[in-house]
Design a protein around this motif. Structure first.
Motif, PDB file in Angstrom:
ATOM      1  N   THR B  70       0.835  -1.205   0.000  1.00 59.54           N
ATOM      2  CA  THR B  70       0.000   0.000   0.000  1.00 59.54           C
ATOM      3  C   THR B  70       0.864   1.247   0.000  1.00 59.54           C
ATOM      4  O   THR B  70       0.515   2.263  -0.627  1.00 59.54           O
ATOM      5  N   GLN B 112      -7.531   0.197   0.048  1.00 59.83           N
ATOM      6  CA  GLN B 112      -7.643  -1.086   0.760  1.00 59.83           C
ATOM      7  C   GLN B 112      -8.822  -1.044   1.737  1.00 59.83           C
ATOM      8  O   GLN B 112      -9.656  -1.937   1.756  1.00 59.83           O
ATOM      9  N   ASP B 203      -6.125  -1.619  -4.870  1.00 63.52           N
ATOM     10  CA  ASP B 203      -5.565  -2.133  -3.622  1.00 63.52           C
ATOM     11  C   ASP B 203      -6.511  -3.186  -3.036  1.00 63.52           C
ATOM     12  O   ASP B 203      -7.543  -2.846  -2.472  1.00 63.52           O
ATOM     13  N   GLU B 204      -6.168  -4.440  -3.209  1.00 63.25           N
ATOM     14  CA  GLU B 204      -6.952  -5.584  -2.741  1.00 63.25           C
ATOM     15  C   GLU B 204      -8.415  -5.511  -3.205  1.00 63.25           C
ATOM     16  O   GLU B 204      -9.339  -5.488  -2.385  1.00 63.25           O
TER      17      GLU B 204
HETATM   18 MG   LIG Z   1      -1.967  -2.744   2.211  1.00 63.67          MG
END
Ligand SMILES: [Mg+2]
Ligand SMILES: Nc1ncnc2c1ncn2[C@@H]1O[C@H](COP(=O)(O)OP(=O)(O)OP(=O)(O)O)[C@@H](O)[C@H]1O
Lengths: 358, 283
Positions: B70, B112, B203-204
């Motif tokens: 991240t 995230q 992010d994810e």
């Molecule tokens: Mg992360």
């Protein structure tokens, strides 16, 4: 599309509510069914409604706390009255002169808002609350030491001295006399003007919220980091909301001041700022209609409670708590809407639903 | 997604030990990070990070928790200013740019921990992504001048078209915060795409999604790349997703790159296996 319709329907209801209230009061006045003390409150109520709606733009829509909204009201009040007196010979037509003075008041307060906002809105956290709090007090103290007069040569301004050192020529007039404020104001403000100012304020604020700029302002409130990530300039939109809010407060100040023959700086102190904030919080953050209702009810209430004399403030406090519950408590809100559904005849409700879908 | 259906992209080296897909090698990489690094106080969260991303590449950034993934996204989007290194976006040095300027220059991202404008409608969230593409000023809005009506109509049309990527048009009027988790993640992607990026950072994206939602997401990520011809970097813990759609993969551990390569190379890399599973004990 659905959202657009919902937004415009809600707007129509708000405008309609204000217009109906105006018509009812006008009818009461013409039939002589309104107490003189309440009649004297009409212009202040309008000014407070504009104050509450404009503060809601900063506190509810932008999500920044301002504790000095009365400071902007003060800037608008004093510049507005000075403008009005100076323009007396140039614009003899009073409604036009009043309008111009209100615009000048709004403009000056907007400039003041911009000047404060530029450095402070860059910062994060509670700085704005602290700075606006200080601003309100500073404006009050500056105005207390300010001497302004007008003569054939134009405006004379002096600071920290006294009225005689303005050196006005013959026929000149002292406008702001330090801590004595302004006296001998011609009362130009009318209820109709107050109503018009509320409508203009609603037009500006509601249309702003429901547009590209307003969306950006609300995006900052909801999630600043996400707003930046989609390319929204934080300071620009914070400043837009804050300066608009300040300018409208200035307009309210000018309207308010020209309802009295005398106006002094201490009228626009911290207590007034907090009072306006109470209107906004009780009416619901971001809820413009709530601000209008809260400002109206809570300005009239102390007058209505006069008959209870000693218990007046106790009842006032109880009403405050009740309003807060009614507007901000989800359980109570649910209960009220249940009650409404049960009380309204079902065919009426259906008709309403049909209109919503159509 | 069936692995057999998608042939592995041939990756070729470019200067500074980076890999990009063969089809992108003649074009300027959309992103090039050189020796990127940041320290928080005494902690080195990222150091010596080199990466090049082809213009139509889907790249993966993986690594154990706290590896610095991240942080890479936060550096690329200038949430943090890097303490070391340079980032070239479309060949342009991004030194001293702000998050807003980075977005205008072509990077969009998701978060995230989801960051929607949760009190606004789904449609308004997408319209906020369109903010810099549909421009009309404050007074046009307040006075409801023709620019307002034209702008809002275009914004509405484009928002609906973008929402149709994930079949979300029906949700347009809902409050964003009221959507189920998976839909919130998809809305974040739509909002990011609305800014018309060259490079999309996810992010994810599959976090909290069930297997069928994840499979659908994989399809859609590839579809987005194919139709919009943009580059995508995704951080993901779901190895099926990463191995299934990423062409180049970069593995981070303790703020350093420990491996780079195609999915097959990464799957068989002993250092990567060690980072994920821990060191094999002797004896
Ligand atoms: Mg992360
Ligand atoms: N703002 C910050 N201040 C101090 N330390 C930070 C900051 N941001 C990240 N870190 C540290 O940097 C390291 C990398 O964090 P990062 O969030 O990039 O990990 P990650 O690879 O995304 O992990 P995860 O898979 O859990 O999301 C962690 O040790 C974290 O504590």
């Amino acid at each position: 599309m659905k959202i657009m319709r919902k937004a415009s329907r809600s707007k129509v209801i708000t405008y309609g509510l204000v217009a109906i209230a105006f018509i009812i009061v006008q009818l009461l006045i013409s039939s002589g069914n309104i107490s003189s003390s309440l009649q004297g409150q009409l212009v202040p109520i309008c000014a407070y409604v504009v104050m509450a709606v404009s503060l809601n733009l900063t506190v509810g829509v932008l999500g920044e706390l301002s504790l000095g909204h009365a400071g902007f009201m003060s800037v608008g009040a004093f510049t507005g009255v000075v403008a009005c007196i100076s323009l007396e010979s140039i614009i003899p037509f009073t409604i036009l002169r009043l309008t111009v003075s209100i615009i000048i008041g709004a403009f000056s307060a907007g400039v003041a808002g911009t000047l404060i906002g530029i450095p402070v809105l860059r910062l994060e956290g509670d700085y704005l609350a602290i700075v606006t709090l200080a601003f309100g007090e500073i404006i009050k103290n500056i105005t207390n030491c300010l001497y302004v007069g007008v003569d054939k040569a134009g405006l004379h301004v002096n600071f920290l001295t006294d009225a005689t050192s303005l050196n006005l020529s013959e026929g000149g007039r002292v406008i702001i006399d330090g801590p004595m404020g302004i006296s001998g104001i011609t009362k130009l403000s009318t209820f109709a003007m107050g109503f018009a100012l509320i409508m203009v304020t609603l037009f500006i604020v509601l249309n702003l919220i429901d547009s590209r700029s307003g969306r950006a302002i609300m995006a900052l409130r909801d999630n600043r980091i996400a707003a930046e990530s989609v390319g929204i300039h934080v300071t620009k939109y914070k400043l837009m909301a804050f300066a608009t809010s300040a300018a409208l407060a200035g307009a309210a100040g000018a309207l308010y001041a020209m309802n009295y023959s005398t106006i002094i700086a201490s009228k626009f102190g911290f207590n007034t700022s907090i009072l306006i904030l109470v209107f906004v919080v009780l009416g619901g953050l971001g809820n413009i209609r709530g601000s209008i209702i809260a400002a109206t009810v809570l300005t009239i209430l102390p007058e209505m409670l006069r008959q209870f004399n000693n218990y007046r403030m106790v009842i006032y406090a109880i009403v405050l708590v009740l309003i807060m519950l009614a507007t901000n408590d989800d359980n109570l809100k649910g209960f009220l809407s249940n009650l409404r559904n049960r009380l309204l005849p079902s065919n009426l409700r259906k008709g309403k639903k049909g209109a919503e879908n159509g | 997604m069936d692995k057999a259906k998608r042939p592995e992209t041939k990756m070729v080296p470019v200067p500074s030990t980076n890999l990009v897909p063969e089809r992108d090698v003649d074009k300027l990489p959309v992103l090039e990070a050189r020796n990127l690094g940041i320290e928080f106080g005494g902690l080195t969260a990222l150091a010596g990070f080199n990466m090049a991303i082809g213009r139509t590449e889907i790249a993966g950034l993986i690594g154990p928790n706290g590896a610095g993934k991240t942080t890479v996204f936060n550096l690329l989007t200038k949430v943090y200013q890097p303490t070391h290194g340079t980032i070239l976006l479309d060949g342009r040095d991004t030194n001293n740019m702000t998050t807003v300027q980075i977005n205008k220059a072509g990077i969009a991202r998701t978060f995230q921990n989801i960051r929607l404008f949760s009190n606004l409608s789904v449609e308004d969230n997408v319209k906020l992504g369109l903010h810099n593409n549909i421009n009309y000023g404050m007074w046009n809005g307040i006075l409801r001048l023709p620019a307002y009506w034209k702008g809002e109509r275009r914004a509405h049309e484009q928002a609906m078209e973008l929402l149709s990527i994930f079949d979300m048009q029906d949700l347009a009027g809902n409050r964003a915060g009221s959507l189920p988790y998976g839909a919130q993640r998809r809305l974040e992607i739509v909002r990011a795409l609305a800014t018309k990026p060259l490079l999309l950072l996810l992010d994810e994206p599959a976090a909290g999604m069930n297997p069928s939602e994840t499979a659908e997401l994989m399809e859609n990520i590839v579809k987005i790349r194919d139709t919009l011809q943009i580059a995508i970097i995704l951080i993901e813990h779901d190895m099926n997703l990463v191995m299934g759609i990423c062409e180049g993969i970069c593995v981070l551990n303790f703020g350093k790159i420990i491996a780079k390569g195609t999915p097959r190379e990464i799957r068989n890399n002993p250092q990567v296996i060690e980072a994920y599973l821990g060191k094999k004990k002797e004896g």
